[in-house]
Design a protein around this motif. Structure first.
Motif, PDB file in Angstrom:
ATOM      1  N   GLU A  82      27.244 -67.652  11.694  1.00 16.68           N
ATOM      2  CA  GLU A  82      27.171 -66.594  10.682  1.00 16.68           C
ATOM      3  C   GLU A  82      26.610 -65.298  11.283  1.00 16.68           C
ATOM      4  OE1 GLU A  82      26.562 -69.324   6.670  1.00 16.68           O
ATOM      5  OE2 GLU A  82      24.814 -68.648   7.788  1.00 16.68           O
ATOM      6  N   VAL A  83      25.565 -65.449  12.092  1.00 15.02           N
ATOM      7  CA  VAL A  83      24.949 -64.274  12.719  1.00 15.02           C
ATOM      8  C   VAL A  83      25.965 -63.590  13.632  1.00 15.02           C
ATOM      9  CG1 VAL A  83      23.175 -63.499  14.350  1.00 15.02           C
ATOM     10  CG2 VAL A  83      22.600 -65.180  12.588  1.00 15.02           C
ATOM     11  N   ILE A  87      27.855 -59.863  13.458  1.00 14.71           N
ATOM     12  CA  ILE A  87      27.795 -58.867  14.532  1.00 14.71           C
ATOM     13  C   ILE A  87      29.218 -58.428  14.916  1.00 14.71           C
ATOM     14  CG2 ILE A  87      27.091 -58.425  16.927  1.00 14.71           C
ATOM     15  CD1 ILE A  87      24.818 -60.504  16.475  1.00 14.71           C
ATOM     16  N   ILE A  88      30.103 -59.390  15.071  1.00 14.19           N
ATOM     17  CA  ILE A  88      31.477 -59.082  15.491  1.00 14.19           C
ATOM     18  C   ILE A  88      32.230 -58.311  14.394  1.00 14.19           C
ATOM     19  CG2 ILE A  88      33.731 -60.095  16.126  1.00 14.19           C
ATOM     20  CD1 ILE A  88      31.685 -60.432  18.330  1.00 14.19           C
ATOM     21  N   ASN A  89      32.143 -58.800  13.164  1.00 10.64           N
ATOM     22  CA  ASN A  89      32.980 -58.242  12.086  1.00 10.64           C
ATOM     23  C   ASN A  89      32.302 -57.160  11.262  1.00 10.64           C
ATOM     24  OD1 ASN A  89      35.083 -60.127  12.649  1.00 10.64           O
ATOM     25  ND2 ASN A  89      33.874 -61.697  11.625  1.00 10.64           N
ATOM     26  N   GLY A  90      30.976 -57.111  11.298  1.00 12.85           N
ATOM     27  CA  GLY A  90      30.251 -56.183  10.434  1.00 12.85           C
ATOM     28  C   GLY A  90      30.268 -56.690   8.991  1.00 12.85           C
ATOM     29  N   ARG A  91      29.663 -55.910   8.118  1.00 13.40           N
ATOM     30  CA  ARG A  91      29.628 -56.340   6.702  1.00 13.40           C
ATOM     31  C   ARG A  91      29.244 -55.151   5.831  1.00 13.40           C
ATOM     32  NH1 ARG A  91      25.597 -60.987   5.403  1.00 13.40           N
ATOM     33  NH2 ARG A  91      24.467 -59.268   4.457  1.00 13.40           N
ATOM     34  N   LYS A  92      29.801 -55.118   4.649  1.00 10.35           N
ATOM     35  CA  LYS A  92      29.464 -54.045   3.724  1.00 10.35           C
ATOM     36  C   LYS A  92      28.868 -54.680   2.481  1.00 10.35           C
ATOM     37  CE  LYS A  92      31.682 -49.930   1.755  1.00 10.35           C
ATOM     38  NZ  LYS A  92      30.476 -49.515   1.127  1.00 10.35           N
ATOM     39  N   LEU A 113      29.627 -59.075  25.065  1.00 11.55           N
ATOM     40  CA  LEU A 113      29.404 -59.857  26.283  1.00 11.55           C
ATOM     41  C   LEU A 113      28.046 -60.560  26.269  1.00 11.55           C
ATOM     42  CD1 LEU A 113      30.790 -57.495  29.072  1.00 11.55           C
ATOM     43  CD2 LEU A 113      31.815 -59.594  28.186  1.00 11.55           C
ATOM     44  N   TYR A 114      27.081 -59.973  25.554  1.00  9.19           N
ATOM     45  CA  TYR A 114      25.716 -60.514  25.606  1.00  9.19           C
ATOM     46  C   TYR A 114      25.263 -61.024  24.238  1.00  9.19           C
ATOM     47  CZ  TYR A 114      26.221 -57.804  29.824  1.00  9.19           C
ATOM     48  OH  TYR A 114      26.706 -57.294  31.003  1.00  9.19           O
ATOM     49  N   ILE A 115      26.246 -61.398  23.406  1.00 10.95           N
ATOM     50  CA  ILE A 115      25.928 -61.762  22.028  1.00 10.95           C
ATOM     51  C   ILE A 115      24.999 -62.994  21.969  1.00 10.95           C
ATOM     52  CG2 ILE A 115      27.967 -63.237  21.606  1.00 10.95           C
ATOM     53  CD1 ILE A 115      28.185 -61.687  18.858  1.00 10.95           C
ATOM     54  N   ASP A 116      25.167 -63.923  22.920  1.00  7.57           N
ATOM     55  CA  ASP A 116      24.297 -65.105  22.926  1.00  7.57           C
ATOM     56  C   ASP A 116      22.858 -64.715  23.290  1.00  7.57           C
ATOM     57  OD1 ASP A 116      26.302 -66.814  22.162  1.00  7.57           O
ATOM     58  OD2 ASP A 116      26.713 -67.556  24.182  1.00  7.57           O
ATOM     59  N   ASP A 117      22.716 -63.754  24.197  1.00  5.17           N
ATOM     60  CA  ASP A 117      21.373 -63.290  24.571  1.00  5.17           C
ATOM     61  C   ASP A 117      20.705 -62.602  23.378  1.00  5.17           C
ATOM     62  OD1 ASP A 117      22.063 -64.197  27.060  1.00  5.17           O
ATOM     63  OD2 ASP A 117      22.148 -62.233  28.017  1.00  5.17           O
ATOM     64  N   TYR A 119      21.377 -63.141  20.237  1.00  6.49           N
ATOM     65  CA  TYR A 119      21.040 -64.191  19.280  1.00  6.49           C
ATOM     66  C   TYR A 119      19.752 -64.908  19.714  1.00  6.49           C
ATOM     67  CZ  TYR A 119      21.109 -68.382  16.485  1.00  6.49           C
ATOM     68  OH  TYR A 119      20.726 -69.394  15.628  1.00  6.49           O
ATOM     69  N   GLY A 120      19.640 -65.204  21.011  1.00  4.31           N
ATOM     70  CA  GLY A 120      18.459 -65.896  21.530  1.00  4.31           C
ATOM     71  C   GLY A 120      17.183 -65.104  21.266  1.00  4.31           C
ATOM     72  N   TYR A 121      17.243 -63.806  21.545  1.00  9.15           N
ATOM     73  CA  TYR A 121      16.079 -62.943  21.298  1.00  9.15           C
ATOM     74  C   TYR A 121      15.706 -62.955  19.812  1.00  9.15           C
ATOM     75  CZ  TYR A 121      13.540 -58.699  20.160  1.00  9.15           C
ATOM     76  OH  TYR A 121      12.632 -57.821  19.620  1.00  9.15           O
ATOM     77  N   LEU A 122      16.719 -62.784  18.949  1.00  8.18           N
ATOM     78  CA  LEU A 122      16.446 -62.754  17.503  1.00  8.18           C
ATOM     79  C   LEU A 122      15.863 -64.087  17.025  1.00  8.18           C
ATOM     80  CD1 LEU A 122      19.645 -60.905  16.219  1.00  8.18           C
ATOM     81  CD2 LEU A 122      17.329 -59.972  16.454  1.00  8.18           C
ATOM     82  N   LYS A 123      16.391 -65.177  17.577  1.00 14.66           N
ATOM     83  CA  LYS A 123      15.922 -66.505  17.167  1.00 14.66           C
ATOM     84  C   LYS A 123      14.468 -66.706  17.617  1.00 14.66           C
ATOM     85  CE  LYS A 123      16.985 -70.375  15.136  1.00 14.66           C
ATOM     86  NZ  LYS A 123      17.021 -70.357  13.662  1.00 14.66           N
ATOM     87  N   ALA A 124      14.152 -66.249  18.813  1.00 17.73           N
ATOM     88  CA  ALA A 124      12.770 -66.369  19.303  1.00 17.73           C
ATOM     89  C   ALA A 124      11.816 -65.595  18.397  1.00 17.73           C
ATOM     90  CB  ALA A 124      12.675 -65.868  20.753  1.00 17.73           C
TER      91      ALA A 124
END
Ligand code: HEC
Length: 144
Positions: A82-83, A87-92, A113-117, A119-124
């Protein structure tokens, strides 16, 4: 029950528990490394990418602003899919009278390219494993 049916039954059970186990392992797996408050390269990269692409709306340390939600809260109830989909599609936001828009980053290489990184930062941050501010990096042992 014939021997064949018994074997089929046991294999189904075995596969079932394997699947159950691997999805459990996935949930338990943390997408970041934090040791003594210091982070690995990927999480540090996520912090930097967040600063470049997300901070202006979601605020310092992913803590939210009057314009965009506190992502440390969002990540407590959103799945990784979902996260990353947001990020990829945006949302209104169509449920309030406000006109707040999450832009799409599907075409932004430095994010995709760094979407997993990211996500990792946000999750931490969301798990409370990482405090506010610029994290220190876990020192990389020198190469011989
Ligand atoms: C131009 C401002 C802006 C930028 C830049 C921005 N966002 Fe957002 N984001 C928003 C807004 C506004 C919403 C809420 C949209 C809604 O309510 O539908 C949102 C929603 C989200 C959500 C869903 C939160 C929830 O609780 O449902 C996530 C996850 C998210 N953003 C992550 C990011 C990440 C990661 C970045 C950087 C790659 C980023 N955003 C960059 C404005 C922004």
């Amino acid at each position: 029950m014939s021997t064949r049916n018994l074997i089929v039954g046991i294999s189904v059970l075995a596969i079932g528990s394997l699947v159950a186990f691997s999805s459990y392992a996935e949930d338990a797996d943390k997408p970041y490394v934090v040791i003594d408050g210091k982070v690995d390269q990927a999480t540090y990269n996520g912090y930097r990418r967040y600063g470049d692409a997300c901070l202006r709306c979601h605020g310092p340390d992913a803590g939210g602003s009057s314009y965009a939600p506190d992502l440390t809260e969002s990540l407590k109830h959103m799945t990784k899919e979902e996260v990353e989909g947001t990020i990829i599609n945006g949302r209104k936001n169509v449920t309030t009278s406000q006109d707040n828009v999450m832009p799409s980053f599907g075409e932004v290489e430095d994010v995709v390219l760094y979407i997993d990184d990211i996500y990792g930062y946000l999750k931490a941050r969301s798990d409370g494993a990482l405090g506010r501010g610029r994290p220190q990096r876990i020192p990389v042992p020198p190469k011989n």
